[in-house]
Enzyme design. Sequence first.
Site, mmCIF file in Angstrom:
data_model
loop_
_atom_site.group_PDB
_atom_site.id
_atom_site.type_symbol
_atom_site.label_atom_id
_atom_site.label_comp_id
_atom_site.label_asym_id
_atom_site.label_seq_id
_atom_site.Cartn_x
_atom_site.Cartn_y
_atom_site.Cartn_z
ATOM 1 N N GLN A 89 2.026 -9.683 0.790
ATOM 2 C CA GLN A 89 1.004 -8.676 1.043
ATOM 3 C C GLN A 89 -0.366 -9.297 0.846
ATOM 4 O O GLN A 89 -0.736 -9.684 -0.260
ATOM 5 C CB GLN A 89 1.169 -7.485 0.102
ATOM 6 N N CYS A 95 0.499 -1.922 0.135
ATOM 7 C CA CYS A 95 1.809 -2.060 -0.502
ATOM 8 C C CYS A 95 2.795 -0.985 -0.063
ATOM 9 O O CYS A 95 4.004 -1.230 0.024
ATOM 10 C CB CYS A 95 1.687 -2.080 -2.021
ATOM 11 N N HIS A 166 1.276 0.493 -7.435
ATOM 12 C CA HIS A 166 1.859 -0.463 -6.499
ATOM 13 C C HIS A 166 3.252 -0.018 -6.084
ATOM 14 O O HIS A 166 4.046 0.436 -6.917
ATOM 15 C CB HIS A 166 1.921 -1.843 -7.163
ATOM 16 N N ASP A 181 8.662 -7.368 -3.314
ATOM 17 C CA ASP A 181 7.301 -7.039 -3.738
ATOM 18 C C ASP A 181 6.355 -8.046 -3.098
ATOM 19 O O ASP A 181 6.402 -9.244 -3.404
ATOM 20 C CB ASP A 181 7.218 -7.104 -5.267
#
Length: 229
Positions: A89, A95, A166, A181
């Site tokens: 990201q 996110c 997040h 992630d």
Amino acid sequence: MSTWTPLESNPEVLTKYIHKLGVSPSWSVTDVIGLDDDVLAFLPRPVKAIILLFPISDAYEKHRAEEHERIKTAAEEEKYPEDLFYMRQFTHNACGTVALIHSVANNKDIEIAPGVLKNFLEKCATLSAEERGQALEKDKDFTEDHQTLAQEGQTDASAYETVIHHFIALVNKENTLYELDGRKSYPISHGKTSDETFVKDAAEVCRKFMARDPEDLRFTVLALAATQD
């Protein structure tokens, strides 16, 4: 780094978003109202991914740094499934979109109609995780769809630059539970799982996040699951 308006953890808005991106109406985002087995049992099945929204606290950042150092060498040597779709990201506040991409892209039986998401996945099929993150940042169609839905769900869009939450995705890939992630350099393996135990196993991972900040209640758990009739 470009900045998007953050998505809210609103299942209706997120469901509308994935459908706009081309995901089949057979799939929706739904709230996970508790992590106990009897509550999880009420989730519509099958559940294809668990999405966790959590606060980026000092305790979490300490854990993330320690985790990176601990697994760096092993992660570089680990053989991930060839079709595990993982991306970094690089767009601030993207996110939520990255978590949804991870959730859908790692479940091949979720049908995606021609459109923004399908085009992005096809374009990124052979790219590295870093190149995929850069591709999202430059994707004007994705940016437009994200901004449209984020503004629809946003209660205070003027405050978006101070977001400290997040989104991540938890998926079952080849009977291994992966944490995906975009802020991390690698997918994180949380061990073995199965179609039958995935929801409970993912709930246990969520509990570990919560245990690092036991006084903080700003956690939201969502599921990408079959749409209820």
